[in-house]
Design an enzyme around this catalytic site. Sequence first.
Site, PDB file in Angstrom:
ATOM      1  N   MET A  64       0.853  -1.194   0.000  1.00 53.02           N
ATOM      2  CA  MET A  64       0.000   0.000   0.000  1.00 53.02           C
ATOM      3  C   MET A  64       0.888   1.244   0.000  1.00 53.02           C
ATOM      4  O   MET A  64       0.476   2.322   0.426  1.00 53.02           O
ATOM      5  CB  MET A  64      -0.943  -0.009   1.198  1.00 53.02           C
ATOM      6  CG  MET A  64      -1.896  -1.209   1.157  1.00 53.02           C
ATOM      7  SD  MET A  64      -3.468  -0.918   1.954  1.00 53.02           S
ATOM      8  CE  MET A  64      -2.948  -0.668   3.633  1.00 53.02           C
ATOM      9  N   HIS A  68       9.311   1.125   2.839  1.00 54.33           N
ATOM     10  CA  HIS A  68      10.438   1.197   3.764  1.00 54.33           C
ATOM     11  C   HIS A  68      11.328  -0.026   3.545  1.00 54.33           C
ATOM     12  O   HIS A  68      11.050  -0.854   2.655  1.00 54.33           O
ATOM     13  CB  HIS A  68       9.928   1.264   5.212  1.00 54.33           C
ATOM     14  CG  HIS A  68       8.907   0.211   5.534  1.00 54.33           C
ATOM     15  ND1 HIS A  68       9.235  -1.111   5.685  1.00 54.33           N
ATOM     16  CD2 HIS A  68       7.562   0.286   5.692  1.00 54.33           C
ATOM     17  CE1 HIS A  68       8.146  -1.805   5.945  1.00 54.33           C
ATOM     18  NE2 HIS A  68       7.103  -0.977   5.944  1.00 54.33           N
ATOM     19  N   HIS A  71       9.785  -3.503   2.997  1.00 52.49           N
ATOM     20  CA  HIS A  71       9.312  -3.803   1.637  1.00 52.49           C
ATOM     21  C   HIS A  71      10.498  -4.142   0.719  1.00 52.49           C
ATOM     22  O   HIS A  71      10.420  -5.042  -0.108  1.00 52.49           O
ATOM     23  CB  HIS A  71       8.579  -2.595   1.041  1.00 52.49           C
ATOM     24  CG  HIS A  71       7.303  -2.236   1.732  1.00 52.49           C
ATOM     25  ND1 HIS A  71       7.144  -1.069   2.421  1.00 52.49           N
ATOM     26  CD2 HIS A  71       6.118  -2.896   1.824  1.00 52.49           C
ATOM     27  CE1 HIS A  71       5.917  -1.000   2.910  1.00 52.49           C
ATOM     28  NE2 HIS A  71       5.266  -2.102   2.568  1.00 52.49           N
ATOM     29  N   GLN A 185       6.239 -11.135   7.511  1.00 51.20           N
ATOM     30  CA  GLN A 185       5.763 -11.817   8.720  1.00 51.20           C
ATOM     31  C   GLN A 185       5.139 -10.857   9.728  1.00 51.20           C
ATOM     32  O   GLN A 185       4.374 -11.260  10.594  1.00 51.20           O
ATOM     33  CB  GLN A 185       6.920 -12.575   9.384  1.00 51.20           C
ATOM     34  CG  GLN A 185       6.418 -13.564  10.437  1.00 51.20           C
ATOM     35  CD  GLN A 185       7.434 -13.911  11.488  1.00 51.20           C
ATOM     36  OE1 GLN A 185       8.573 -14.263  11.146  1.00 51.20           O
ATOM     37  NE2 GLN A 185       7.059 -13.852  12.758  1.00 51.20           N
ATOM     38  N   ASP A 187       2.762  -8.982   9.369  1.00 52.10           N
ATOM     39  CA  ASP A 187       1.311  -9.167   9.279  1.00 52.10           C
ATOM     40  C   ASP A 187       1.009 -10.664   9.326  1.00 52.10           C
ATOM     41  O   ASP A 187       0.562 -11.262   8.345  1.00 52.10           O
ATOM     42  CB  ASP A 187       0.786  -8.523   7.984  1.00 52.10           C
ATOM     43  CG  ASP A 187       1.036  -7.026   7.973  1.00 52.10           C
ATOM     44  OD1 ASP A 187       0.511  -6.332   8.853  1.00 52.10           O
ATOM     45  OD2 ASP A 187       1.781  -6.556   7.101  1.00 52.10           O
ATOM     46  N   GLN A 190      -2.477 -11.858   8.499  1.00 54.73           N
ATOM     47  CA  GLN A 190      -2.748 -11.594   7.073  1.00 54.73           C
ATOM     48  C   GLN A 190      -2.105 -12.681   6.197  1.00 54.73           C
ATOM     49  O   GLN A 190      -2.683 -13.113   5.205  1.00 54.73           O
ATOM     50  CB  GLN A 190      -2.215 -10.216   6.690  1.00 54.73           C
ATOM     51  CG  GLN A 190      -2.293  -9.942   5.188  1.00 54.73           C
ATOM     52  CD  GLN A 190      -1.968  -8.509   4.826  1.00 54.73           C
ATOM     53  OE1 GLN A 190      -2.829  -7.657   4.887  1.00 54.73           O
ATOM     54  NE2 GLN A 190      -0.743  -8.240   4.408  1.00 54.73           N
ATOM     55  N   MET A 223       9.333  -2.501  11.380  1.00 57.10           N
ATOM     56  CA  MET A 223       9.145  -1.498  10.318  1.00 57.10           C
ATOM     57  C   MET A 223       7.737  -1.612   9.768  1.00 57.10           C
ATOM     58  O   MET A 223       7.229  -2.705   9.519  1.00 57.10           O
ATOM     59  CB  MET A 223      10.180  -1.693   9.231  1.00 57.10           C
ATOM     60  CG  MET A 223      11.533  -1.286   9.702  1.00 57.10           C
ATOM     61  SD  MET A 223      12.690  -1.176   8.352  1.00 57.10           S
ATOM     62  CE  MET A 223      14.194  -0.929   9.284  1.00 57.10           C
TER      63      MET A 223
HETATM   64  O1  PAF Z   1      -0.109  -5.610   3.750  1.00 63.19           O
HETATM   65  C1  PAF Z   1      -0.505  -4.750   2.938  1.00 63.19           C
HETATM   66  O2  PAF Z   1       0.187  -3.794   2.603  1.00 63.19           O
HETATM   67  C2  PAF Z   1      -1.898  -4.892   2.355  1.00 63.19           C
HETATM   68  O3  PAF Z   1      -2.778  -5.453   3.271  1.00 63.19           O
HETATM   69  C3  PAF Z   1      -1.927  -5.644   1.012  1.00 63.19           C
HETATM   70  C4  PAF Z   1      -1.506  -7.094   1.176  1.00 63.19           C
HETATM   71  C5  PAF Z   1      -1.028  -4.955   0.004  1.00 63.19           C
HETATM   72  C6  PAF Z   1      -3.353  -5.648   0.460  1.00 63.19           C
HETATM   73  O4  PAF Z   1      -3.820  -4.360   0.271  1.00 63.19           O
END
Ligand code: PAF
Length: 320
Positions: A64, A68, A71, A185, A187, A190, A223
């Site tokens: 999104m 940082h 990512h 990890q 998240d 998720q 982060m």
């Molecule tokens: O973790 C995220 O940045 C978001 O939840 C994702 C997986 C890009 C979905 O919008």
Amino acid sequence: LLSEQGCFIKGSKGNHFTPNCPVFINDTSKFPQSMILFKKADELIKWLDIQRQNEKTVGFVPTMGALHAGHMSLLKESKKENAITVCSIFVNPTQFNDPADFKKYPITVEADIEMLENSGCDVVFLPGVNEIYPGGIAAETKKYDLGHLEILLEGKYRPGHFQGVCLVVDKLLSIVNPDILYLGQKDYQQCMVISRLLHLTGKAKSIIIRICPTLRENNGLAMSSRNMRLSETERINAGIIYKCLLQLKTKLVPGRDLLLLKQAAERNLADAGFRTDYVEVADATTLAPVSDWDGKQQLVALIAAFLNEVRLIDNMIITE
Ligand code: PAF
């Protein structure tokens, strides 16, 4: 840059806008070091089809934005394992259960693109809301059976959040159709939800999930894009989350009362000015809460807490 039509080809030779993106498809020789930016799903699909015909594997890092080092570590993994790395930047409105959180989500597209280019990303997908939800958000009625994942921890405190995550990830995966999907990890829940999504949609047959370790600041703070909303002092204080996780990990012994350990963590968070949603110790594969540890079961400790307006989450596998 934010125009709905066409795309930019950004590279060492400067930025090149193409009205409907045909130029780069067979002409990467013209911009050998380029990162290609797509705003239209059908154009990205066409381009990726050509790459696959040339036997190139595709790694995908959905984000999104507000990128940082965490990512970038996903990107690095993808670059190691795939011929092509695609990163998407889309602040997905359907996964925000709190409209104020959506409004305040940090947006740093120009800096993100620069970071991606410097890290050697091949493709950025930067769709607008209309591209992902062409019929409007209200028309999206699909529901995913996420079972208990939807009612505990993040599911409980952020109702509807994971349905929104599934909706967008399902769409992004249908567009990018990667060989490997890279997730962080940090998240934890998720990652479990997206793994379930792949099974529910049949995508697990063709897509592998790689879960990459959480990157931390010097004080242990995980982060996160949301850290951008913290003041300097808050950032320093926020290191307490990591300390609580470490304490849970070190103090846990079979037979010891887990409730007391969790309560101690909650007290420490409150003393540091946090409002805690949860401190939980759960089975690492099912996320079912655990009250007595037999010394064998693999556990994960998870924390979600607000520091003023900013909600932070973190986790740690505590029995390895
Ligand atoms: O973790 C995220 O940045 C978001 O939840 C994702 C997986 C890009 C979905 O919008």
